[in-house]
Design an enzyme around this catalytic site. Structure first.
Site, mmCIF file in Angstrom:
data_model
loop_
_atom_site.group_PDB
_atom_site.id
_atom_site.type_symbol
_atom_site.label_atom_id
_atom_site.label_comp_id
_atom_site.label_asym_id
_atom_site.label_seq_id
_atom_site.Cartn_x
_atom_site.Cartn_y
_atom_site.Cartn_z
ATOM 1 C CG HIS A 215 -2.102 1.037 0.743
ATOM 2 N ND1 HIS A 215 -2.964 0.838 -0.305
ATOM 3 C CD2 HIS A 215 -2.340 2.280 1.178
ATOM 4 C CE1 HIS A 215 -3.721 1.912 -0.471
ATOM 5 N NE2 HIS A 215 -3.362 2.810 0.418
ATOM 6 C CG PHE A 367 -4.571 -0.375 -9.059
ATOM 7 C CD1 PHE A 367 -3.839 -0.349 -10.224
ATOM 8 C CD2 PHE A 367 -5.093 -1.581 -8.622
ATOM 9 C CE1 PHE A 367 -3.645 -1.503 -10.967
ATOM 10 C CE2 PHE A 367 -4.904 -2.745 -9.362
ATOM 11 C CZ PHE A 367 -4.183 -2.697 -10.542
ATOM 12 C CG HIS A 368 -5.333 1.070 -14.122
ATOM 13 N ND1 HIS A 368 -5.386 -0.167 -13.552
ATOM 14 C CD2 HIS A 368 -4.384 0.973 -15.103
ATOM 15 C CE1 HIS A 368 -4.526 -0.973 -14.155
ATOM 16 N NE2 HIS A 368 -3.899 -0.309 -15.093
ATOM 17 N NE ARG A 429 -6.916 -7.143 -9.199
ATOM 18 C CZ ARG A 429 -6.045 -6.688 -8.296
ATOM 19 N NH1 ARG A 429 -6.369 -6.640 -7.020
ATOM 20 N NH2 ARG A 429 -4.864 -6.279 -8.656
#
Lengths: 541, 263
Positions: A215, A367-368, A429
């Site tokens: 993280h 996160f993209h 995913r």
């Protein structure tokens, strides 16, 4: 005062070249998983590509940006040549060699383990060695930043450390400590298994070690972006930074709480107790604070600039901002993406809400949007801002820059919003193929197609970006003057020692690590018979 | 620069930052390790210490008696990728002699039209495991079980190596142009079915998975139905039972016909 221009430029060029290559892979992956692609390919190629894309975008690209920008800040903010120039060249050499060493086995299909390693999958040992070399190269930078600050402090005992350098060193310390988790995992667990010294691996412990890195690495990527918000943006739009101290507090908070929160990536993992998941969830919530402080400070700085330009009214000042300025465009779009991404992040960090989106495409979208969107668009801005100073040539294709930045924003929204949506519908995913003919999956086909087009827009924007940089490299010579950072509204003459040093904050960071990670790691190490057989990827049978 | 000593309780930066950080840590620990677990009746906690141990993730070892032994025999064969991969001429020769008695169903060349499995070219580990399972009773068949009952371990290895040595012969239904059904190339992710080809060839070959090309469709179908119904249970870790239970009757038909037509 930028002296080692070739060193800095080398970092940026290498970063953007590997970024361009990984971007092509990313766009191809979007297409490959979408209904536009008729199934005809070995899924192995997809995983090779994802591993390469993740490794480059996660480890190599942002690290090089942080390093290059860090050296630039050190010279420009401290107004003295970089100490340890040879070491810096050794650092980038290690990153470059490590990247090649890692990418060869990935290209050969010997290490399709994804950049997050995912033990008990074990790939070719050279992949891991390459990643370790990249990290070691970046640790040289961590040491150099610390040394340069110390050398400057010795000669400037009574002066506040410039905000840009303070933040830069904060970022380097954060990275130095957070990379330890993955390093422990690689050196004590994965590499011995990849070498065949052991045939089993404690996957649960390895995942906990990786969460230590996973993280806070995002905040390491984020720090250059925040430095650009605080120290480039107000100057570029002709204003002043609203508060220098607020910036220091924000970066200090990142140092203290960005790291001991990684277990929220393991909410679905059984090997960590629910109590520690809750504790880390609380600290994850705290990381929203420095971002909220930053958004407030940056908007206030923008308002100052606008009112100086004659902006009026409660909201009328927004129109008076210099929207033709690429840095203005980049920062505004970055904040919008940060807002959407941050809102999604609040769902990810909530122990209960997380269950509805865990391991779905929602996470990939999240996160993209944050990294690829909010963070990388500011990397573009940093490059645009620094380029004339590094090349000694003018960079004036403003129309092209604005088009590129807007395309990046549009592409990222078109890519990630449908991703979030299919994630809510339950699309998992990390999969090479979805059977869109299946009635349960077919409603997702439209959204996935849309995000594939988003990928193409991003690729177009990435190509435009490289074109701008190359044109800048061949433009007529022009003196850009000294490289400066934004001046705060009130320049602090004296600072409390707490806002000018790191000792206390590093102690709190390590203390919180012990509190939040000590027991989970200690317990997993103490319990016997928790290892599982390694699954060798790409090994001949 | 401020000359105040930083590491002193009198410095508000020190006392407030350390105090607030510690307070958040302690509060979240109390809530996460004590209060929230005690709110959950299902955990059946006996007190605060029990709650802390439970929430911290202290392993709660199950009592040995709690394990339920299966009511049927399970396979005791440990399959490894290297198992029976070395050709041994003496072993093959012995196997050829021993295989005389198999020929009536499996054909003199390991191939027959009797809807019994074609063994020519089958991986030795596969044939060995099935013989062993017939012998131990993990797999039961009125014809095969008595044959296997008296075979020694060496006999089974020899026969397996002999059949692996024989060349594969395509079935009379050979049609390599037949497009593979979706279940073979992609599986059905939402039903937890991996692609057949990811273990049985084409995409990947996993140790212990039989080569299915040219097998009788009737035989493949019968085995999948047996796995689904639970009448055949010698697959390690229920790998095939879990898959077959999730397959539709139509998919079973498609798979059987497809593999029969493959070389």
């Amino acid at each position: 005062m930028l002296i080692n221009k070739r060193l800095i430029l080398a970092h940026f060029w290498l970063a953007f070249i590997v970024f361009g290559a990984a971007l092509v892979l990313g766009a191809w992956q979007m297409f490959e998983r979408s209904p536009l692609n008729v199934w005809h390919l070995n899924p192995e190629f997809y995983y090779r590509s994802v591993t390469a894309h993740g490794t480059v975008m996660g480890y190599v690209f942002p690290t090089l940006i942080a390093m290059g920008f860090g050296y630039a800040i050190s010279e420009a903010a401290l107004e003295r040549p970089l100490v340890g120039r040879r070491w810096a060249w050794a650092g980038i050499a290690l990153v470059a060699i490590g990247s090649v060493v890692a990418m060869v086995p990935v290209s050969l299909g010997l290490a399709s383990v994804l950049y997050t390693f995912y033990p008990p999958m074990i790939g070719n040992v050279f992949y891991y060695i390459g990643v370790v070399l990249v990290v070691v190269g970046s640790w040289i930078w961590v040491a150099l930043m610390s040394i340069n600050l110390a050398v400057w402090k010795r000669d400037n005992r009574d002066k506040p450390v410039p905000l840009a350098m303070f933040a830069n060193v904060a970022g380097s310390y954060l990275w130095g400590w957070t990379a330890v988790g993955a390093a422990l995992e690689l050196i004590f667990q994965i590499i011995p298994t990849a070498l065949g010294l052991t045939t089993t691996i404690d996957a649960g412990l390895a995942r906990v070690f990786f969460s230590w890195t996973l993280h806070a690495i995002v905040y390491f990527w984020l720090i250059p972006t925040y430095i650009a918000y605080y120290t480039i943006f107000p100057r570029a739009i002709g204003g002043r930074l609203y508060s220098d101290a607020m910036g220091r507090v924000a970066f200090i908070m990142f140092v203290v709480v960005a790291m001991p929160i990684g277990v929220h990536h393991l909410f679905a993992d059984p090997q960590v107790g629910a109590g520690f998941k809750f504790m880390q969830s609380v600290f994850t919530g705290l990381v929203a604070l420095p971002t909220l402080l930053t958004v407030f400070t940056i908007c206030a700085s923008a308002e100052i600039a606008s009112r100086l330009r004659g902006g009026r009214g409660a909201f009328g000042w927004i129109r008076a901002l210099p929207w033709e300025n690429p840095i203005m465009v980049a920062t505004a779009l970055s904040l919008v993406m940060l807002g959407f991404g941050g809102a999604g992040g609040l769902i990810n960090m909530s122990y209960q809400l997380n269950t509805s989106i865990h391991n779905t495409q929602w996470v990939t979208g999240h996160f993209h949007l944050i990294f690829g969107g909010a963070i990388v668009i500011m990397y573009f801005a940093i490059a645009y801002d620094l380029w004339p100073h590094l090349t000694g040539r003018t960079l004036d294709s403003y129309g092209l820059m604005r088009t590129q930045l807007w395309l990046w924003f549009i592409g990222m929204i078109v890519t990630t919003f449908p991703w979030h949506y299919v994630g809510i519908l339950g699309m998992p995913r990390r999969m090479a193929f979805y059977d869109y003919a299946n009635p349960a999956i077919s409603p997702q086909a439209f959204s996935v197609t849309m995000s594939a087009f988003g990928g193409l827009i991003l690729l177009t924007s990435g190509i435009l970006f490289l074109i701008v940089l190359v044109r800048g490299q061949f433009a007529p010579r022009g003196e850009a003057g000294a490289y400066t950072f934004a001046i705060p509204l009130h320049m602090p003459a004296r600072l409390p020692v707490a806002l000018n040093s790191f000792g206390l904050w590093l102690a709190l960071m390590i203390g919180l690590t012990v509190v939040n990670y000590g027991y989970p790691i200690g317990q997993l190490m103490a319990v016997r018979n928790t290892s599982v057989p390694a699954v060798y990827v790409g090994a001949s049978r | 620069m401020s000359e105040d000593e930083l590491y002193s309780p009198r410095n508000p930066w020190f006392s407030i930052s350390v105090g607030v950080t510690a307070a958040i840590a302690v509060l979240s620990a109390i809530v996460g390790l004590i209060w929230l677990p005690l709110l959950q009746p299902d955990l059946k906690l006996s007190g605060i210490w029990d709650a802390i141990c439970s929430a911290a993730g202290v392993p709660n070892l199950p009592r040995p008696a709690a394990a339920v032994p299966p009511t049927f025999k399970t396979s005791n064969v440990v399959v490894t990728p290297e198992m029976l991969t070395r050709q041994d001429q003496v072993s093959i020769g012995r196997g050829a002699t021993l295989a005389q008695r198999c020929a009536i169903c499996h054909g003199p060349q390991g191939v027959s039209d009797a809807n019994s499995p074609n063994l020519a070219g089958q991986y030795a580990a596969v044939t060995y495991k099935e013989l062993n399972d017939f012998k131990t009773g993990a797999r039961v068949n009125v014809v095969m079980s008595p044959f296997a009952a008296n075979m020694t371990d060496q006999d089974m290895r020899d026969v397996a190596l002999y059949y692996a040595y024989l060349p594969r012969v395509p079935s009379s239904q050979l049609n390599p142009g037949l497009p593979p059904p979706a279940i073979v190339v992609t599986g059905a992710p939402l039903r937890n079915i991996p692609p057949c080809g990811s273990c049985h060839g084409e995409i990947d070959i996993k140790a212990g998975s039989p080569w299915l090309g040219g097998q009788s469709a009737v035989y493949i179908k019968a085995q999948l139905q047996a796995f689904a119904a639970g009448t055949r249970r010698n697959d390690i870790s229920e790998q095939m039972r879990n898959i077959a239970r999730q397959m539709t009757a139509e998919e079973i038909d498609q798979v059987a016909r497809y593999y029969e037509a493959q070389p």
